[in-house]
Design a protein around this motif. Structure first.
Motif, PDB file in Angstrom:
ATOM      1  N   MET A   1       0.812  -1.198   0.000  1.00 33.09           N
ATOM      2  CA  MET A   1       0.000   0.000   0.000  1.00 33.09           C
ATOM      3  C   MET A   1       0.855   1.262   0.000  1.00 33.09           C
ATOM      4  SD  MET A   1      -3.095  -1.161   2.606  1.00 33.09           S
ATOM      5  CE  MET A   1      -3.046   0.366   3.411  1.00 33.09           C
ATOM      6  N   LEU A  12      -0.056   1.950   9.449  1.00 29.59           N
ATOM      7  CA  LEU A  12      -0.908   2.099   8.268  1.00 29.59           C
ATOM      8  C   LEU A  12      -1.992   1.018   8.243  1.00 29.59           C
ATOM      9  CD1 LEU A  12      -1.203   3.742   5.607  1.00 29.59           C
ATOM     10  CD2 LEU A  12       0.150   1.951   4.526  1.00 29.59           C
ATOM     11  N   VAL A  15      -4.807   1.882  10.614  1.00 34.52           N
ATOM     12  CA  VAL A  15      -5.658   2.970  10.124  1.00 34.52           C
ATOM     13  C   VAL A  15      -6.583   2.485   9.013  1.00 34.52           C
ATOM     14  CG1 VAL A  15      -5.615   5.201   8.930  1.00 34.52           C
ATOM     15  CG2 VAL A  15      -4.018   4.762  10.794  1.00 34.52           C
ATOM     16  N   HIS A  16      -6.089   1.582   8.173  1.00 29.34           N
ATOM     17  CA  HIS A  16      -6.849   1.141   7.004  1.00 29.34           C
ATOM     18  C   HIS A  16      -7.512  -0.219   7.173  1.00 29.34           C
ATOM     19  CE1 HIS A  16      -5.785   4.471   4.401  1.00 29.34           C
ATOM     20  NE2 HIS A  16      -4.560   4.399   4.899  1.00 29.34           N
ATOM     21  N   ALA A  18      -6.407  -3.215   7.636  1.00 27.12           N
ATOM     22  CA  ALA A  18      -5.798  -4.273   6.828  1.00 27.12           C
ATOM     23  C   ALA A  18      -6.083  -5.659   7.396  1.00 27.12           C
ATOM     24  CB  ALA A  18      -4.296  -4.055   6.714  1.00 27.12           C
TER      25      ALA A  18
END
Length: 187
Positions: A1, A12, A15-16, A18
């Motif tokens: 990503m 990350l 936050v996303h 995953a």
């Protein structure tokens, strides 16, 4: 990503979401990423061979342009970090050297990590062996600057039956001109 450190990848992913997307129930942290890197390290040769075969089939590269090896500085990797010479403008920084073997299109074929104080000519033999033994190349020309391809490296290439293209120094040019080997009229 996204490119970044292992810690930034963990942040990350949080936050996303995953873990939700990938179906990971317990979450993960940078130690999971280190485990993945260990697995990759243990299987690197087989992965490189499969990617090489999938991309090239039976067609073997005949030209390997040698790029100057990359150096990375950082705080981890104590075993490989060593002081590098001043030539990189990074006096006093501990670094590692990453040897990158690319094909004629500039596509990476193999990578290898060396101690930070390893000079470029010392990484050369490993690249020659990979091209001949691991990837089965037979008609090969290595292209590199005179800092990379020196007399010792030329001997290694000759043993493998490979060729090379490199630069020569001004004194070497003057010697060839005075000996009549080179003729300025040809240029």
């Amino acid at each position: 990503m996204d490119q970044g450190s292992r810690l930034s990848a963990v942040r990350l992913a949080q936050v996303h979401a995953a873990c939700d997307v990938l179906g990971i129930r317990r979450g993960f942290d940078e130690n999971d990423l280190y485990e993945n890197l260990s697995w990759l390290c243990q299987h690197q040769e087989q992965i490189e061979l499969r990617l090489f075969a999938a991309r090239r089939g039976q067609r073997k590269p005949e030209l390997f342009p040698l790029r100057r090896h990359q150096q990375l500085s950082g705080r981890r990797g104590q075993r490989l970090r060593r002081l590098r010479l001043q030539r990189d403008g990074k006096k006093g920084k501990k670094q590692i050297v990453i040897g990158l073997l690319c094909d004629e299109d500039g596509t990476p074929v193999s990578t290898e990590v060396f101690r930070g104080n390893t000079q470029d000519p010392q990484t050369f033999g490993a690249q020659v062996r990979k091209a001949s033994q691991r990837f089965g190349c037979q008609r090969v020309t290595f292209v590199g600057d005179r800092g990379m391809i020196k007399s010792g490296q030329i001997e290694e290439l000759a043993k493998a039956g490979f060729h090379y293209i490199t630069a020569i120094t001004k004194p070497q040019i003057d010697t060839l001109l005075s000996g009549g080997v080179l003729q300025m009229a040809l240029f």
